[in-house]
Design a protein around this motif. Structure first.
Motif, PDB file in Angstrom:
ATOM      1  N   GLU A 138      37.975  29.076  57.391  1.00  0.00           N
ATOM      2  CA  GLU A 138      38.669  29.594  58.579  1.00  0.00           C
ATOM      3  C   GLU A 138      38.237  28.832  59.841  1.00  0.00           C
ATOM      4  OE1 GLU A 138      38.781  32.869  55.553  1.00  0.00           O
ATOM      5  OE2 GLU A 138      37.326  31.369  56.222  1.00  0.00           O
ATOM      6  N   ILE A 139      36.938  28.515  59.933  1.00  0.00           N
ATOM      7  CA  ILE A 139      36.447  27.767  61.096  1.00  0.00           C
ATOM      8  C   ILE A 139      37.059  26.370  61.130  1.00  0.00           C
ATOM      9  CG2 ILE A 139      34.390  26.728  62.139  1.00  0.00           C
ATOM     10  CD1 ILE A 139      32.810  29.136  61.121  1.00  0.00           C
ATOM     11  N   ASP A 140      37.076  25.696  59.976  1.00  0.00           N
ATOM     12  CA  ASP A 140      37.666  24.362  59.915  1.00  0.00           C
ATOM     13  C   ASP A 140      39.140  24.390  60.301  1.00  0.00           C
ATOM     14  OD1 ASP A 140      35.417  22.955  59.242  1.00  0.00           O
ATOM     15  OD2 ASP A 140      35.791  22.956  57.086  1.00  0.00           O
ATOM     16  N   GLN A 141      39.879  25.357  59.763  1.00  0.00           N
ATOM     17  CA  GLN A 141      41.307  25.436  60.055  1.00  0.00           C
ATOM     18  C   GLN A 141      41.563  25.698  61.533  1.00  0.00           C
ATOM     19  OE1 GLN A 141      44.077  24.902  58.302  1.00  0.00           O
ATOM     20  NE2 GLN A 141      42.977  24.324  56.428  1.00  0.00           N
ATOM     21  N   THR A 142      40.683  26.474  62.166  1.00  0.00           N
ATOM     22  CA  THR A 142      40.857  26.789  63.584  1.00  0.00           C
ATOM     23  C   THR A 142      40.509  25.599  64.464  1.00  0.00           C
ATOM     24  OG1 THR A 142      40.376  29.131  63.198  1.00  0.00           O
ATOM     25  CG2 THR A 142      40.133  28.318  65.451  1.00  0.00           C
ATOM     26  N   VAL A 143      39.380  24.964  64.192  1.00  0.00           N
ATOM     27  CA  VAL A 143      38.892  23.879  65.055  1.00  0.00           C
ATOM     28  C   VAL A 143      39.670  22.585  64.838  1.00  0.00           C
ATOM     29  CG1 VAL A 143      36.870  22.485  65.655  1.00  0.00           C
ATOM     30  CG2 VAL A 143      36.592  24.919  65.162  1.00  0.00           C
ATOM     31  N   TYR A 144      40.021  22.293  63.573  1.00  0.00           N
ATOM     32  CA  TYR A 144      40.621  20.986  63.258  1.00  0.00           C
ATOM     33  C   TYR A 144      42.052  21.096  62.748  1.00  0.00           C
ATOM     34  CZ  TYR A 144      35.694  19.801  63.506  1.00  0.00           C
ATOM     35  OH  TYR A 144      34.387  19.663  63.919  1.00  0.00           O
ATOM     36  N   ARG A 145      42.744  22.134  63.168  1.00  0.00           N
ATOM     37  CA  ARG A 145      44.106  22.357  62.679  1.00  0.00           C
ATOM     38  C   ARG A 145      44.997  21.135  62.936  1.00  0.00           C
ATOM     39  NH1 ARG A 145      46.865  26.795  61.321  1.00  0.00           N
ATOM     40  NH2 ARG A 145      45.161  28.114  62.059  1.00  0.00           N
ATOM     41  N   ALA A 169      46.881  21.677  48.845  1.00  0.00           N
ATOM     42  CA  ALA A 169      48.186  21.830  49.493  1.00  0.00           C
ATOM     43  C   ALA A 169      48.726  20.478  49.951  1.00  0.00           C
ATOM     44  CB  ALA A 169      48.075  22.777  50.682  1.00  0.00           C
ATOM     45  N   ARG A 170      50.018  20.301  49.858  1.00  0.00           N
ATOM     46  CA  ARG A 170      50.656  19.039  50.257  1.00  0.00           C
ATOM     47  C   ARG A 170      50.701  18.871  51.774  1.00  0.00           C
ATOM     48  NH1 ARG A 170      53.489  16.201  46.444  1.00  0.00           N
ATOM     49  NH2 ARG A 170      53.772  17.194  44.390  1.00  0.00           N
ATOM     50  N   ASP A 171      50.521  19.970  52.519  1.00  0.00           N
ATOM     51  CA  ASP A 171      50.612  19.873  53.974  1.00  0.00           C
ATOM     52  C   ASP A 171      49.241  19.734  54.634  1.00  0.00           C
ATOM     53  OD1 ASP A 171      49.636  22.389  53.476  1.00  0.00           O
ATOM     54  OD2 ASP A 171      50.977  23.428  54.874  1.00  0.00           O
ATOM     55  N   GLN A 172      48.254  19.256  53.869  1.00  0.00           N
ATOM     56  CA  GLN A 172      46.919  19.043  54.421  1.00  0.00           C
ATOM     57  C   GLN A 172      46.497  17.591  54.222  1.00  0.00           C
ATOM     58  OE1 GLN A 172      43.914  21.786  53.182  1.00  0.00           O
ATOM     59  NE2 GLN A 172      45.082  23.592  53.767  1.00  0.00           N
ATOM     60  N   SER A 204      24.734   6.634  60.195  1.00  0.00           N
ATOM     61  CA  SER A 204      25.538   7.801  60.555  1.00  0.00           C
ATOM     62  C   SER A 204      26.742   7.902  59.637  1.00  0.00           C
ATOM     63  CB  SER A 204      25.978   7.720  62.018  1.00  0.00           C
ATOM     64  OG  SER A 204      26.831   6.597  62.214  1.00  0.00           O
ATOM     65  N   GLN A 205      27.400   9.056  59.686  1.00  0.00           N
ATOM     66  CA  GLN A 205      28.566   9.301  58.837  1.00  0.00           C
ATOM     67  C   GLN A 205      29.689   9.900  59.668  1.00  0.00           C
ATOM     68  OE1 GLN A 205      26.665  11.900  55.946  1.00  0.00           O
ATOM     69  NE2 GLN A 205      26.460  10.215  54.479  1.00  0.00           N
ATOM     70  N   ARG A 206      30.906   9.671  59.232  1.00  0.00           N
ATOM     71  CA  ARG A 206      32.080  10.219  59.894  1.00  0.00           C
ATOM     72  C   ARG A 206      33.003  10.834  58.851  1.00  0.00           C
ATOM     73  NH1 ARG A 206      29.168   9.355  63.407  1.00  0.00           N
ATOM     74  NH2 ARG A 206      29.472   8.220  65.373  1.00  0.00           N
ATOM     75  N   THR A 207      33.765  11.847  59.264  1.00  0.00           N
ATOM     76  CA  THR A 207      34.860  12.368  58.451  1.00  0.00           C
ATOM     77  C   THR A 207      36.168  11.900  59.064  1.00  0.00           C
ATOM     78  OG1 THR A 207      33.647  14.341  57.726  1.00  0.00           O
ATOM     79  CG2 THR A 207      36.043  14.431  57.630  1.00  0.00           C
ATOM     80  N   VAL A 208      36.961  11.202  58.248  1.00  0.00           N
ATOM     81  CA  VAL A 208      38.242  10.686  58.714  1.00  0.00           C
ATOM     82  C   VAL A 208      39.353  11.445  57.991  1.00  0.00           C
ATOM     83  CG1 VAL A 208      39.711   8.655  58.949  1.00  0.00           C
ATOM     84  CG2 VAL A 208      37.220   8.414  59.092  1.00  0.00           C
ATOM     85  N   PHE A 209      40.272  12.008  58.754  1.00  0.00           N
ATOM     86  CA  PHE A 209      41.412  12.742  58.204  1.00  0.00           C
ATOM     87  C   PHE A 209      42.584  11.768  58.067  1.00  0.00           C
ATOM     88  CE2 PHE A 209      38.697  15.757  60.277  1.00  0.00           C
ATOM     89  CZ  PHE A 209      38.752  16.899  59.504  1.00  0.00           C
ATOM     90  N   VAL A 210      43.177  11.729  56.866  1.00  0.00           N
ATOM     91  CA  VAL A 210      44.250  10.778  56.579  1.00  0.00           C
ATOM     92  C   VAL A 210      45.431  11.519  55.956  1.00  0.00           C
ATOM     93  CG1 VAL A 210      44.898   8.675  55.353  1.00  0.00           C
ATOM     94  CG2 VAL A 210      42.543   8.959  56.179  1.00  0.00           C
ATOM     95  N   ARG A 249      48.336   7.430  57.233  1.00  0.00           N
ATOM     96  CA  ARG A 249      48.080   7.384  58.675  1.00  0.00           C
ATOM     97  C   ARG A 249      46.875   8.246  59.015  1.00  0.00           C
ATOM     98  NH1 ARG A 249      49.287  10.689  62.950  1.00  0.00           N
ATOM     99  NH2 ARG A 249      50.405  12.117  61.541  1.00  0.00           N
ATOM    100  N   VAL A 250      45.954   7.715  59.806  1.00  0.00           N
ATOM    101  CA  VAL A 250      44.768   8.466  60.232  1.00  0.00           C
ATOM    102  C   VAL A 250      45.169   9.488  61.285  1.00  0.00           C
ATOM    103  CG1 VAL A 250      42.532   8.309  61.400  1.00  0.00           C
ATOM    104  CG2 VAL A 250      43.164   6.592  59.688  1.00  0.00           C
ATOM    105  N   THR A 251      44.828  10.758  61.048  1.00  0.00           N
ATOM    106  CA  THR A 251      45.173  11.820  62.008  1.00  0.00           C
ATOM    107  C   THR A 251      44.003  12.186  62.906  1.00  0.00           C
ATOM    108  OG1 THR A 251      44.592  13.556  60.415  1.00  0.00           O
ATOM    109  CG2 THR A 251      46.879  12.780  60.422  1.00  0.00           C
ATOM    110  N   GLY A 252      42.804  11.725  62.589  1.00  0.00           N
ATOM    111  CA  GLY A 252      41.660  12.010  63.452  1.00  0.00           C
ATOM    112  C   GLY A 252      40.346  11.657  62.807  1.00  0.00           C
ATOM    113  N   VAL A 253      39.304  11.553  63.633  1.00  0.00           N
ATOM    114  CA  VAL A 253      37.949  11.229  63.178  1.00  0.00           C
ATOM    115  C   VAL A 253      36.977  12.194  63.846  1.00  0.00           C
ATOM    116  CG1 VAL A 253      36.163   9.450  63.033  1.00  0.00           C
ATOM    117  CG2 VAL A 253      38.581   8.791  62.990  1.00  0.00           C
ATOM    118  N   THR A 254      36.052  12.734  63.064  1.00  0.00           N
ATOM    119  CA  THR A 254      35.014  13.612  63.612  1.00  0.00           C
ATOM    120  C   THR A 254      33.661  13.179  63.068  1.00  0.00           C
ATOM    121  OG1 THR A 254      35.011  15.231  61.796  1.00  0.00           O
ATOM    122  CG2 THR A 254      36.646  15.544  63.544  1.00  0.00           C
ATOM    123  N   ALA A 255      32.595  13.734  63.651  1.00  0.00           N
ATOM    124  CA  ALA A 255      31.276  13.590  63.033  1.00  0.00           C
ATOM    125  C   ALA A 255      31.344  14.205  61.640  1.00  0.00           C
ATOM    126  CB  ALA A 255      30.217  14.289  63.876  1.00  0.00           C
TER     127      ALA A 255
END
Length: 455
Positions: free
Chosen positions: A49-56, A93-96, A108-114, A120-126
């Motif tokens: 729930e926290i992930d979905q709220t912060v990184y929707r 889910a196909r919409d994630q 260091s490490q990063r999480t990249v959303f693709v 297509r990259v949708t964002g990068v976080t710690a």
């Protein structure tokens, strides 16, 4: 839990005061840590729930039937994250978006959303974002690797708190022990807080005890030694299939994620891969019927099989594939049925600890345990405040009294305490070492007080 006002007289009273004394000291020692662990653990129960709220905005993508080449995901993530793609979490889910962990040269490490449909990259976080920070706070690893030892000590003392608290609450024929509810509604009186403390410990103490015990597999000393014992005895990790290489212990950069406690650090050497492919491994996992979500671990060492781990909620749904990155051949398919009885017990305990095994009711019960820790801490502090020693702030070192019951003499008294504490200290050695330190400090303070009285 807390003592009642009028324990029985005689030797039992002395034993009672002695146990109460060490219950008090255990609370002083570990309650601040337990409160932090309860707060962060309670938050981590709501990780999704926290992930979905912060990184929707980073997670949600348009659902499409087509899927881009998984190797394109890794390439896009490596470029956006400035490092090497180390693992990929494929959602159900196909919409994630897929989440790619990128390891950088500086450590260091990063999480990249693709977007899995377009690469297509949708964002990068710690790495891991907010919930990873909560997790590292929960393990205290945010403050350095050595702090994991503190978690192990705290967990051991939490067991001592439960055992001594149960001893103090147990009626033993005494009158005036609250069993179902506090006997007074006046929150200004100490008996109300004493009963609230005791009953909270009685109702949720078992949950807190369970959380302390099932948290031990992650500890640095006890957890590693117990895991080794499970492996050597045949009660834990299954043997590697005859057609595959034996298990090896992964180096830090190749430690597979998402495989659970039993298969932690287990990697499988294989033929050298000259042209490994994420797409090939994903196709193998999908063809093998591995349900999403799952994590694909991309080894840095070219002579290791790729590890693909199903992300489960129930322990018995665990499944891990070891796949040749060059050919896509499955070298090992590890399932719950292959685990030893010890591994099954601890994997089940970990799943319940995280509020996953039995759905929403499991999460609610674990949350109540976390809330109960705070109620115990606050009510214990209020009780201490109401019976605190006078002029505490003006006392000299040799005269300091924290408000704990005085240490009564007698072998029966010592036996009452040691009978509870020593077995737990043997089971948890770091707790035993901290107990020796606490006993030494207590002895030194009593000697200082005795000298100040003589002077």
């Amino acid at each position: 839990m807390s003592a009642t006002e009028n324990p029985a007289s005689g030797d039992l009273s002395g034993a009672y005061r002695a146990v109460w004394r060490w219950h008090f000291y255990a609370g002083v020692l570990v309650m601040p840590f337990l409160m932090l662990l309860a707060l962060t653990g309670g938050l981590y129960l709501f990780k999704d729930e926290i992930d979905q709220t912060v990184y929707r905005s980073l997670i949600q993508v348009p659902a499409r039937a087509a899927q881009a080449d998984p190797d394109a995901w890794a390439a896009a993530a490596a470029q956006a994250g400035g490092g090497r793609a180390a693992n990929v979490l494929l959602p159900a889910a196909r919409d994630q978006a897929v989440r790619v962990r990128v390891d950088r040269a500086d450590g260091s490490q990063r999480t990249v959303f693709v977007d899995p449909h377009t690469a297509r990259v949708t964002g990068v976080t710690a790495y891991g974002g907010v919930t990873e920070t909560i997790k590292r706070l929960h393990s205290l690893s945010l403050f350095g690797p050595a702090m994991n030892l503190v978690v192990e000590i705290v967990a051991g003392w939490a067991v001592i708190l439960f055992a001594t608290g149960l001893y103090l609450w147990w009626p033993r024929g005494r009158a005036g022990v609250a069993v179902l509810a506090p006997r007074t509604g006046d929150a200004r009186r100490r008996p109300f807080w004493r009963d609230l403390h005791a009953l909270t410990g009685f109702y949720v103490g078992g949950v807190v005890l369970f959380l302390a015990v099932t948290g031990m597999p992650w500890s640095a000393v006890w957890g590693d030694r117990f895991l080794n014992l499970m492996r050597e005895s045949g009660l834990g990790r299954p043997p590697a299939p005859a057609a595959a290489s034996a298990w090896s212990h992964a180096k830090p950069h190749d430690t597979p994620a998402g495989v659970g406690w039993t298969m932690e650090h287990a990697v499988m050497p294989g033929p050298m891969a000259h042209d490994p492919s994420l797409g090939r491994v994903v196709a193998t996992a999908d063809a093998g019927g591995l349900p999403r979500p799952y994590i694909v671990n991309i080894p840095q060492s070219p002579d290791l099989a790729w590890t693909v781990a199903r992300q489960t909620r129930r322990a018995e749904d665990a499944r891990t594939l070891y796949v040749d990155g060059q050919t896509g051949a499955v070298r090992a398919d590890i399932r719950w049925s292959q685990f030893g009885v010890g591994a099954k017990a601890f994997e089940w305990g970990v799943a319940v600890h995280q509020g996953l095994q039995y759905g929403q009711i499991n999460r609610i019960v674990m949350l109540l345990g976390c809330v109960g820790v705070w109620v115990l801490a606050i009510s214990g502090l209020v009780m201490w405040w109401k019976r605190r020693p006078p002029s505490l702030s003006r006392a000299r070192l040799g005269q300091v009294r924290l408000g704990a019951p005085p240490a009564p003499p007698g072998p029966r008294v010592r036996a009452a305490v040691l009978g509870i504490v020593i077995p737990l200290s043997i089971l948890y050695p770091l707790t035993g070492l901290s107990l020796i330190a606490a006993l030494s400090l207590d002895w030194a303070m009593r000697r200082l007080r005795a000298r100040s009285v003589i002077a």
